[in-house]
Design an enzyme around this catalytic site. Structure first.
Site, PDB file in Angstrom:
ATOM      1  CG  ASP A 313      37.347 -16.789  -0.741  1.00  0.00           C
ATOM      2  OD1 ASP A 313      38.003 -15.734  -0.860  1.00  0.00           O
ATOM      3  OD2 ASP A 313      36.442 -16.928   0.097  1.00  0.00           O
ATOM      4  NE  ARG A 317      38.348 -13.728   2.879  1.00  0.00           N
ATOM      5  CZ  ARG A 317      39.036 -13.126   1.918  1.00  0.00           C
ATOM      6  NH1 ARG A 317      40.035 -12.325   2.238  1.00  0.00           N
ATOM      7  NH2 ARG A 317      38.714 -13.300   0.645  1.00  0.00           N
ATOM      8  CG  ASN A 318      38.883 -18.280   3.371  1.00  0.00           C
ATOM      9  OD1 ASN A 318      38.152 -18.158   4.352  1.00  0.00           O
ATOM     10  ND2 ASN A 318      38.572 -17.785   2.188  1.00  0.00           N
ATOM     11  CG  ASP A 331      35.323 -20.430   3.538  1.00  0.00           C
ATOM     12  OD1 ASP A 331      34.532 -20.890   2.702  1.00  0.00           O
ATOM     13  OD2 ASP A 331      35.043 -19.495   4.288  1.00  0.00           O
TER      14      ASP A 331
END
Length: 473
Positions: A313, A317-318, A331
């Protein structure tokens, strides 16, 4: 002195040392310390307290190395939960009878509800746990978000049941996560945690700013017990990871659901960081920092690559930004040691490699594909990849050979990196090790300012000292 304990090794104290001599470090039992340097006396080492930041000498016989948790399906936040068994089966499992012995099972008579089985005076009492309005209750006066909260409450309060819960009857083969966290030094004390403002809401829970024994932290809270159990996987993976470009786990609190406590990254995630600044605020040194951010993320991912871990992932955003503009990968909720999974519905389609979407084949090379998309996000200042395309369109067109065009003003060398990350054949994509080498070559050929040894790559004497927030430093 254990010769394999190098600088950076984390250790847990075995007892209290509250009256240190000059030069020694004060600590309490269970504190986490980091080795800074060895002393000339082999039984002593120079350490830093992870919470107070103080440094001093400590006798190495007073500490044990902080161990990683083993990734194993038997590790459970609810080892007392036995699933769908009957009342008579529960009674058999709770022999020999012992006051305060308990387990929880699914109700066969009332699907969706649970049963708390408690041993008192040689008998087993069965309490129906009603699931109502997303909460659990036995007596319709005390309500709980999850079974973990309920067991915690009745372990301290008799309430409307015959006795407080004293001893869990563990399901065969299960290990208590709380016990294992305590043994390995990752269990934190909830009474020392103060939660502050909410800084994020996700599908599975909320993230808060907080403080733990004076240290600013971020706290991910997960209320649903089934989800909390799933996130124990993330926590277990994080105990293995120690790298400057990965968000550091401080510890775990398996109470009131699950609290995962990490270092606080004050400037939030990279996608919001880029969007709030945008092109209008870009100055020379901001563009240079973009190069360093790419390298920071690449170094963190190279570390995972060497550990044979697949993130699954990786996206802007992470990636979180610290107060000093360091970028760190976070994350690890989708991280797996194994390379094949079946929860395809949760996958971030626009960041996931074609072979992972189609055949569930995940590898470091599928993470490399995601890194290419992250580069596109960086140079488009946080735009959503594949603008105006639906998820089904993205799947179909990417498989047919479509690749995003370069963002406006993106250097050709960066776009060529994106394209090699997006090779359809995974074996033709570079490793993160190769990507880092390419980035270092690129940095070496750029302006001498970029070759400065300062932490964020900025030559302080050559560039006006403005922070990325526009203020003077």
């Amino acid at each position: 002195f254990p010769l394999h304990w190098d600088a950076g090794t984390q250790c847990v104290t075995k007892g209290d040392h509250r009256k240190p001599k000059p030069g020694e470090l004060a600590y309490n039992k269970g504190d986490i310390l980091t080795i800074v340097d060895r002393s000339t006396v082999l039984s002593w080492s120079y350490r830093q307290h992870n919470t107070t930041g103080e440094e001093g000498l400590i006798n190495s016989s007073n500490v044990r190395e902080r161990q990683a948790l083993r990734v194993h399906p038997s590790l459970s936040l609810m080892p007392w939960f036995h699933g769908k068994i009957s009342g008579p089966e529960a009674v058999c499992k709770m022999q020999p009878a012992e006051d305060g012995l308990f387990l929880v099972r699914e109700s066969i008579r009332h699907p969706g509800d649970y049963v708390l089985c408690v041993s008192v005076s040689g008998e087993v009492i069965h309490y129906r746990v009603i699931y109502q309005d997303n909460k659990l209750t036995i007596d319709k006066t005390q309500y709980f978000y999850n079974l973990i909260d309920m067991i915690e409450f009745y372990s301290k309060n008799k309430g409307s049941i015959a006795t407080t819960l004293l001893k869990p009857k563990q399901k065969h083969g299960m290990k208590s996560a709380e016990v294992e966290l305590s043994k390995t030094g990752w269990l934190l004390d909830i009474t020392k945690l103060q939660l502050g403002e909410n800084i994020g809401e996700g599908e599975f829970g909320a993230v808060y700013k907080g403080e733990y024994m004076g240290q600013k932290v971020a706290v991910k809270t997960i209320k649903c017990d089934v989800t909390a159990q799933a996130f124990l996987q993330e926590t277990t993976v994080m105990t293995k990871l120690q790298h400057k470009n990965l968000v550091r786990l401080l510890g775990v609190i398996p109470q009131k659901g699950l609290h995962i406590v990490t270092e606080l990254m004050t400037k939030g995630n990279l996608v919001n960081f880029l969007r709030t600044r945008g092109r209008s605020l870009v100055q020379f040194h901001t563009l240079q920092r973009q190069t360093y951010r790419r390298k920071y993320v690449c170094e963190g991912m190279e570390y995972l690559e060497n550990k044979k871990l697949v993130h699954r992932d990786l996206a802007a955003r992470n990636v979180l930004i610290s107060d000093d503009n360091m970028a760190k990968v976070s994350d690890f909720g989708l991280t797996r040691v194994d390379f094949k999974v079946s929860d395809n519905a949760k996958l971030p389609v626009k960041w996931t490699a074609p072979e992972a979407l189609k055949k569930e084949k995940f590898s470091t090379k599928s993470d490399v594909w995601s890194y290419g998309v992250l580069l596109w996000e960086i140079f488009s200042y946080g735009r959503q990849p594949y603008p105006k395309m639906s998820l089904s369109e993205v799947k179909e067109r990417v498989e047919g050979g479509y690749r995003m065009e370069a963002p406006v003003d993106c250097p050709p060398s960066v776009y060529s990196l994106m394209r090699i990350c997006w090779e359809i054949e995974p074996r033709r994509r570079p490793t993160f090790h190769k990507l880092r080498e390419k980035l270092e070559q690129e940095m070496g050929s750029q302006n001498p300012v970029l070759r400065s040894k300062h932490g964020d790559g900025i030559n302080r004497s050559a560039v006006p000292q403005k922070s990325e927030d526009g203020g003077q430093r």
